[in-house]
Write an enzyme that holds these catalytic residues in place. Sequence first.
Site, PDB file in Angstrom:
ATOM      1  N   ASP A   1       0.133   4.789   0.875  1.00 47.59           N
ATOM      2  CA  ASP A   1      -0.002   5.669   2.041  1.00 47.59           C
ATOM      3  C   ASP A   1       0.030   4.876   3.339  1.00 47.59           C
ATOM      4  O   ASP A   1      -0.703   3.919   3.504  1.00 47.59           O
ATOM      5  CB  ASP A   1      -1.319   6.446   1.986  1.00 47.59           C
TER       6      ASP A   1
ATOM      7  N   ASP B   1       0.878  -1.162   0.000  1.00 44.89           N
ATOM      8  CA  ASP B   1       0.000   0.000   0.000  1.00 44.89           C
ATOM      9  C   ASP B   1       0.916   1.213   0.000  1.00 44.89           C
ATOM     10  O   ASP B   1       2.001   1.183   0.576  1.00 44.89           O
ATOM     11  CB  ASP B   1      -0.892  -0.010   1.238  1.00 44.89           C
TER      12      ASP B   1
END
Length: 133
Positions: A10, A8
């Site tokens: 962020d 991922d």
Amino acid sequence: MPKGVLFDLDGTLLDSAPDFIVSLDNLLRKHNQPKIDPEIIRNHVSDGSWKLVSLGFDINISDERCAVLRQELLEEYESNLLKFGGAFDGIKEMLVSLEKDDIPYGIVTNKPCLLYTSPSPRDATLSRMPSSA
């Protein structure tokens, strides 16, 4: 050895909270609203832009103003993307290690502005790291 790795963007590779803090502060100032403690914003970044607008303007997400303010926040955030945040410690070394070991990796994001742009999120991640890393 893994056949590949997905990350991922962020909160895993990049600390985007500083970009959101500046963006929400700018939006609040534009609308003559008081600033919020940056730690409160940081603690709610993973809750999404709807929550940040609701928190910043003390309105419910069902309030019609929330959608308009959210769009303004996202536009402000896009203009601040990767200006204040950066990669977490150790990320550059980890990505270099994966490349050295020929382990493919990918970055998952919900940020449309990063999906088809150059530099790639990988290049942006590496470029935001201290040169000593």
